[in-house]
Design an enzyme around this catalytic site. Sequence first.
Site, PDB file in Angstrom:
ATOM      1  N   LYS A   1     -14.729  -8.546   4.741  1.00 10.72           N
ATOM      2  CA  LYS A   1     -13.357  -8.874   4.875  1.00 10.72           C
ATOM      3  C   LYS A   1     -13.207  -9.457   6.541  1.00 10.72           C
ATOM      4  O   LYS A   1     -12.104  -9.628   7.043  1.00 10.72           O
ATOM      5  CB  LYS A   1     -12.358  -8.030   4.849  1.00 10.72           C
ATOM      6  CG  LYS A   1     -12.263  -7.651   3.206  1.00 10.72           C
ATOM      7  CD  LYS A   1     -11.050  -6.641   3.088  1.00 10.72           C
ATOM      8  CE  LYS A   1     -11.007  -6.418   1.242  1.00 10.72           C
ATOM      9  NZ  LYS A   1      -9.711  -5.589   1.223  1.00 10.72           N
TER      10      LYS A   1
ATOM     11  N   SER B   1      -3.022  -7.864   3.254  1.00  5.63           N
ATOM     12  CA  SER B   1      -3.502  -7.551   4.587  1.00  5.63           C
ATOM     13  C   SER B   1      -4.006  -8.869   5.167  1.00  5.63           C
ATOM     14  O   SER B   1      -3.876  -9.129   6.352  1.00  5.63           O
ATOM     15  CB  SER B   1      -4.550  -6.584   4.348  1.00  5.63           C
ATOM     16  OG  SER B   1      -3.887  -5.206   4.184  1.00  5.63           O
TER      17      SER B   1
ATOM     18  N   HIS C   1       0.931  -1.160  -0.174  1.00  7.69           N
ATOM     19  CA  HIS C   1       0.040   0.152   0.084  1.00  7.69           C
ATOM     20  C   HIS C   1       0.742   1.101   0.048  1.00  7.69           C
ATOM     21  O   HIS C   1       0.658   2.038  -0.809  1.00  7.69           O
ATOM     22  CB  HIS C   1      -0.956   0.119   1.201  1.00  7.69           C
ATOM     23  CG  HIS C   1      -1.855  -1.021   1.269  1.00  7.69           C
ATOM     24  ND1 HIS C   1      -2.211  -1.602   2.663  1.00  7.69           N
ATOM     25  CD2 HIS C   1      -2.577  -1.464   0.456  1.00  7.69           C
ATOM     26  CE1 HIS C   1      -3.285  -2.578   2.329  1.00  7.69           C
ATOM     27  NE2 HIS C   1      -3.595  -2.502   1.229  1.00  7.69           N
TER      28      HIS C   1
ATOM     29  N   ARG D   1      -1.458  -6.778  -7.085  1.00 10.49           N
ATOM     30  CA  ARG D   1      -0.263  -7.413  -6.713  1.00 10.49           C
ATOM     31  C   ARG D   1       0.011  -8.622  -7.955  1.00 10.49           C
ATOM     32  O   ARG D   1       0.858  -8.938  -8.035  1.00 10.49           O
ATOM     33  CB  ARG D   1      -0.673  -8.222  -5.615  1.00 10.49           C
ATOM     34  CG  ARG D   1      -0.720  -7.426  -4.259  1.00 10.49           C
ATOM     35  CD  ARG D   1      -1.122  -8.035  -2.924  1.00 10.49           C
ATOM     36  NE  ARG D   1      -2.338  -8.951  -3.235  1.00 10.49           N
ATOM     37  CZ  ARG D   1      -3.476  -8.747  -2.648  1.00 10.49           C
ATOM     38  NH1 ARG D   1      -3.259  -8.312  -1.191  1.00 10.49           N
ATOM     39  NH2 ARG D   1      -4.359  -9.611  -2.920  1.00 10.49           N
TER      40      ARG D   1
END
Length: 158
Positions: free
Chosen positions: A41, A128, A17, A91
């Site tokens: 999430k 994350s 990030h 990514r």
Amino acid sequence: MTVALYPGSFDPFHNGHLEVAERASRLFDALVVAVVRNPQKGEPLFDVKEREAMIAESLAHLDSVRIVAMSVLVVEVAAEVGADVIIKGLRAVSDFENELQMAQMNQHLSGIETLFLPTSSTYSFVASKLIREVVRYGGDVSEFVPPPVASRLKELRP
């Protein structure tokens, strides 16, 4: 003045990030990092206010960045902050499919374009979700996160 909006849950904010934010800050006059609580999430490690504070500290070296919290559609935040573009980091190819759908929806709803910035290979595996999992099992993730985040994560380890 060109303004970019970089939205995400950032739970926690990691070096991937950070890299995307630093690169975006060089491409645009201003960068707004928008922190969202994403119920999809699962249980977050940090509440939105804590994430805002850690991101602000992690990005303090960038003059053109500000942090906001959001609980509405990304396109609404983009309109509020006068964003010209939405920034999304990628990514791997697997990120692209979901991000492309969101970019197309956002463009359809508001006309705003999304710019994808791939992370360097150094951070392509850092997520994350993985950081949260390692931390919950007592692992050290300090090499994957900025120092302000690392110190907060150490407080969470059993």
